[in-house]
Design an enzyme around this catalytic site. Structure first.
Site, PDB file in Angstrom:
ATOM      1  CE  LYS A 253      -1.905   3.021   2.619  1.00  0.00           C
ATOM      2  NZ  LYS A 253      -1.908   4.203   1.722  1.00  0.00           N
TER       3      LYS A 253
ATOM      4  CD  GLU B  87      10.149  12.784  11.286  1.00  0.00           C
ATOM      5  OE1 GLU B  87       9.024  12.278  11.465  1.00  0.00           O
ATOM      6  OE2 GLU B  87      11.106  12.159  10.817  1.00  0.00           O
TER       7      GLU B  87
ATOM      8  CD  GLU C 279      12.660   4.131   8.791  1.00  0.00           C
ATOM      9  OE1 GLU C 279      12.532   5.137   9.530  1.00  0.00           O
ATOM     10  OE2 GLU C 279      12.767   4.186   7.567  1.00  0.00           O
TER      11      GLU C 279
HETATM   12  P1  NDP Z   1       1.791   8.535   7.786  1.00  0.00           P
HETATM   13  O1  NDP Z   1       2.681   7.870   8.754  1.00  0.00           O
HETATM   14  O2  NDP Z   1       0.411   8.799   8.227  1.00  0.00           O
HETATM   15  O3  NDP Z   1       1.724   7.704   6.429  1.00  0.00           O
HETATM   16  C1  NDP Z   1       2.552   6.643   6.064  1.00  0.00           C
HETATM   17  C2  NDP Z   1       1.739   5.519   5.434  1.00  0.00           C
HETATM   18  O4  NDP Z   1       0.818   4.992   6.383  1.00  0.00           O
HETATM   19  C3  NDP Z   1       0.884   5.983   4.264  1.00  0.00           C
HETATM   20  O5  NDP Z   1       0.796   4.948   3.308  1.00  0.00           O
HETATM   21  C4  NDP Z   1      -0.449   6.216   4.928  1.00  0.00           C
HETATM   22  O6  NDP Z   1      -1.528   6.228   4.037  1.00  0.00           O
HETATM   23  C5  NDP Z   1      -0.500   5.045   5.877  1.00  0.00           C
HETATM   24  N1  NDP Z   1      -1.430   5.165   6.993  1.00  0.00           N
HETATM   25  C6  NDP Z   1      -1.915   6.297   7.563  1.00  0.00           C
HETATM   26  N2  NDP Z   1      -2.750   5.994   8.564  1.00  0.00           N
HETATM   27  C7  NDP Z   1      -2.790   4.645   8.652  1.00  0.00           C
HETATM   28  C8  NDP Z   1      -3.476   3.719   9.477  1.00  0.00           C
HETATM   29  N3  NDP Z   1      -4.278   4.117  10.458  1.00  0.00           N
HETATM   30  N4  NDP Z   1      -3.294   2.409   9.270  1.00  0.00           N
HETATM   31  C9  NDP Z   1      -2.474   1.981   8.317  1.00  0.00           C
HETATM   32  N5  NDP Z   1      -1.820   2.805   7.475  1.00  0.00           N
HETATM   33  C10 NDP Z   1      -1.963   4.115   7.649  1.00  0.00           C
HETATM   34  O7  NDP Z   1       2.482   9.861   7.326  1.00  0.00           O
HETATM   35  P2  NDP Z   1       1.797  11.141   6.654  1.00  0.00           P
HETATM   36  O8  NDP Z   1       1.871  10.993   5.209  1.00  0.00           O
HETATM   37  O9  NDP Z   1       0.445  11.420   7.213  1.00  0.00           O
HETATM   38  O10 NDP Z   1       2.780  12.275   7.136  1.00  0.00           O
HETATM   39  C11 NDP Z   1       2.600  12.874   8.399  1.00  0.00           C
HETATM   40  C12 NDP Z   1       3.930  13.246   8.984  1.00  0.00           C
HETATM   41  O11 NDP Z   1       4.660  12.069   9.261  1.00  0.00           O
HETATM   42  C13 NDP Z   1       4.832  14.018   8.054  1.00  0.00           C
HETATM   43  O12 NDP Z   1       4.584  15.370   8.113  1.00  0.00           O
HETATM   44  C14 NDP Z   1       6.184  13.667   8.570  1.00  0.00           C
HETATM   45  O13 NDP Z   1       6.535  14.508   9.619  1.00  0.00           O
HETATM   46  C15 NDP Z   1       6.035  12.281   9.092  1.00  0.00           C
HETATM   47  N6  NDP Z   1       6.520  11.250   8.183  1.00  0.00           N
HETATM   48  C16 NDP Z   1       7.613  10.539   8.558  1.00  0.00           C
HETATM   49  C17 NDP Z   1       8.120   9.596   7.723  1.00  0.00           C
HETATM   50  C18 NDP Z   1       9.328   8.838   8.094  1.00  0.00           C
HETATM   51  O14 NDP Z   1       9.885   8.133   7.250  1.00  0.00           O
HETATM   52  N7  NDP Z   1       9.758   8.920   9.312  1.00  0.00           N
HETATM   53  C19 NDP Z   1       7.543   9.325   6.415  1.00  0.00           C
HETATM   54  C20 NDP Z   1       6.365  10.096   6.128  1.00  0.00           C
HETATM   55  C21 NDP Z   1       5.903  11.022   7.003  1.00  0.00           C
HETATM   56  P3  NDP Z   1      -2.020   7.634   3.421  1.00  0.00           P
HETATM   57  O15 NDP Z   1      -0.891   8.134   2.593  1.00  0.00           O
HETATM   58  O16 NDP Z   1      -3.189   7.287   2.629  1.00  0.00           O
HETATM   59  O17 NDP Z   1      -2.322   8.526   4.584  1.00  0.00           O
END
Ligand code: NDP
Length: 484
Positions: free
Chosen positions: A175, A384, A250
């Site tokens: 996903k 972050e 991660e």
């Molecule tokens: P998320 O952690 O919400 O998203 C990562 C993945 O998880 C996406 O595929 C998302 O889907 C999915 N997801 C979200 N909610 C759920 C759930 N309840 N159950 C299962 N899967 C889920 O990151 P965001 O994109 O919302 O970003 C938010 C913040 O997170 C950013 O501003 C940043 O600060 C941080 N971030 C950190 C990352 C890292 O590598 N440490 C990577 C990305 C973000 P969908 O895209 O549809 O929401």
């Protein structure tokens, strides 16, 4: 417009069961570039069924060496379509094409090749026990793995999960993040082309709250491999507890990049900027806290600021661009909010700080930003930001550097800049971080494990260590007593 894209379930392309779709936006132009299916709970059920059937059937029956060969073939076909994959990665994420084309997509392909090589080398042990029994272990796959990935390195982080999962004999439901689904879909297309058995790799585009949550709750899934926000990781852990799934998480970071006065300062300046501005700072391991010895602080930060001011955002598709577009409007707004909070809390803005434009009047571009005089309790030193914002913090001696570096709920990575080899190893041993870089930053290799300490998560991706997280050990006892 790249058109309308469907879900890949059991080797077939289909619309979402309720025909729902979602737009994909190019953050550099703000244009809708594709519509993708938005998977429902019913689609998750169908994907789990297909993945389970493939796991029990063709994938389980295929000899490991053959499995490895097929995975290698997938990598070769990706290599043939490198330009297309790179272009898509840049279009939906906004990252410079040079990062997609020359670094990240090649790393994704190499990751697949590395784990293809492991497929027929996953062995158990024979174990001497007290009795005369023959005791041996088998390393068996977990079953169906759901890989849930974020938008910052869409293909690469998918591959960090898909490659070891497939090599160890699991089947996968991938996903991608809602914002960046295009390269996962092309990966699915290539997997079908090379003849990966139906159901071995399924691609479900859709929202985290529906498709993601349904995957996490589904009793037919054995493992969740997740990269993303720490709060999302915590939710996933809670939801997955109900069905006691295997998990690797991660998560976020607030990584310290520590500069001692005896460092090669020119190299450290480059390391400080690459450490935060690569990938627009949307990097979980970004060196977002620059810890600088008080005695060199002023000169060092001035030079970092001067170098930063020379970095100009540009068209991500231009091979000369080194700073692309922030991945989404929401993310740009979030980063700019942190800039305002930093100013209010008394940090000194020494470079950037604003939204910018590349001459088109469109796109979510931001100036690379540096704050000096940041103290450890300020918000930008603790949270972050996930954008091109560097927070410079001073320290007085080695012990204070270590204490400040470890003063974070996160522990993903850290950098050390020094010419003193004893100091380097000593500090490396004291840092609470899953990866420590000495006199370099932001380097990765498929063979080197990566993952977090503390609230940056658990489990390791890449390298031989990853295999442990996609297999389980079966111990077999054979009674040999009748032969005595
Ligand atoms: P998320 O952690 O919400 O998203 C990562 C993945 O998880 C996406 O595929 C998302 O889907 C999915 N997801 C979200 N909610 C759920 C759930 N309840 N159950 C299962 N899967 C889920 O990151 P965001 O994109 O919302 O970003 C938010 C913040 O997170 C950013 O501003 C940043 O600060 C941080 N971030 C950190 C990352 C890292 O590598 N440490 C990577 C990305 C973000 P969908 O895209 O549809 O929401």
């Amino acid at each position: 417009m790249l058109g309308r894209k469907q879900l890949l379930i059991g080797g077939e392309w289909r619309d979402a069961s309720d025909a729902a779709t979602m737009p994909v936006i190019n953050p550099a132009t703000e244009e809708v570039i594709a519509e993708v299916a938005s998977a429902s709970r019913a689609d998750v059920d169908a994907a789990v069924e297909a993945a389970r059937a493939a796991f029990r059937g063709p994938w389980a029956q295929m000899p490991a060496r053959e499995r490895g060969r097929l995975i290698w073939k997938l990598a070769e076909r990706m290599q043939e379509r490198l330009d297309e994959l790179s272009r898509l990665e840049t279009l939906h994420n906004g990252k410079p094409i040079t990062e997609s084309r020359h670094i990240e997509v090649p790393m994704a392909i190499e990751c697949l090749q590395y784990f293809a090589g492991w497929a027929d080398k996953i062995q158990g042990d024979t174990i001497p026990v007290k009795s005369s029994a023959l005791v041996y272990t088998r390393r068996e796959p977990l079953g169906v793995v759901a890989a849930i990935v974020p938008w910052n390195f869409p293909l690469l982080l998918a591959m960090w999960k898909v490659a070891p999962a497939l090599a160890t004999g699991n089947t996968v439901i991938l996903k991608p993040a809602s914002q960046t689904p295009l390269t996962a879909l092309l990966l699915g297309e290539i997997a079908v082309e090379v003849g990966l058995p139906a159901g071995v790799l399924n691609v479900l585009t859709g929202s985290g709250s529906t498709a993601g949550q349904a995957l996490v709750e589904h009793p037919g899934i054995d493992k969740i491999a997740f990269t993303g926000d720490t709060s999302t990781g915590k939710n996933i852990m809670r939801s997955a507890a109900e069905t006691l799934k295997h998990l690797t998480l991660e998560l976020g970071g607030k990584s310290p990049n520590i500069v001692f006065p005896d460092a090669d300062l020119d190299a450290a300046i480059r390391g400080a900027t690459v450490g935060i501005f690569y990938g627009k700072g949307e990097v979980c391991a970004a060196g977002s806290r620059l810890l600088v010895d008080r005695s060199i602080k002023q000169e060092f930060i001035d030079k970092v600021a001067a170098r930063t001011k020379k970095m100009v955002a540009g068209d991500p598709l231009d091979p000369k661009t080194r700073l692309g577009a922030i991945s989404s409007k929401g993310q740009l707004e979030r980063v700019l909010r942190y800039v305002e909070v930093a100013k209010q809390e008394g940090a000194s803005l020494v470079a950037g700080g604003s939204r910018t434009d590349i001459g088109t009047g469109k796109g979510y571009f931001m100036q690379p930003t540096v704050f000096a005089d940041v103290t450890p309790e300020m918000t930008i030193a603790r949270e972050e930001i996930f954008g091109p914002v560097l927070a410079a913090i001073e320290f007085g001696d080695v012990d204070e550097a270590i204490a400040r570096a470890n003063d974070s709920m996160y522990g993903l990575a850290a950098g050390i800049w020094t010419r003193d080899i004893r100091k380097a190893h000593y500090v490396a041993s004291k840092l609470q971080a899953g990866t420590v870089w000495v006199n370099t930053y932001n380097v990765y290799d498929t063979a080197a494990p990566f993952g977090g300490y503390k609230q940056s998560g658990f489990g390791r991706e890449l390298g031989q260590h990853a295999i442990d997280y996609y297999t389980q050990t079966k111990t077999v006892w054979v009674d040999l007593s009748l032969l005595h």
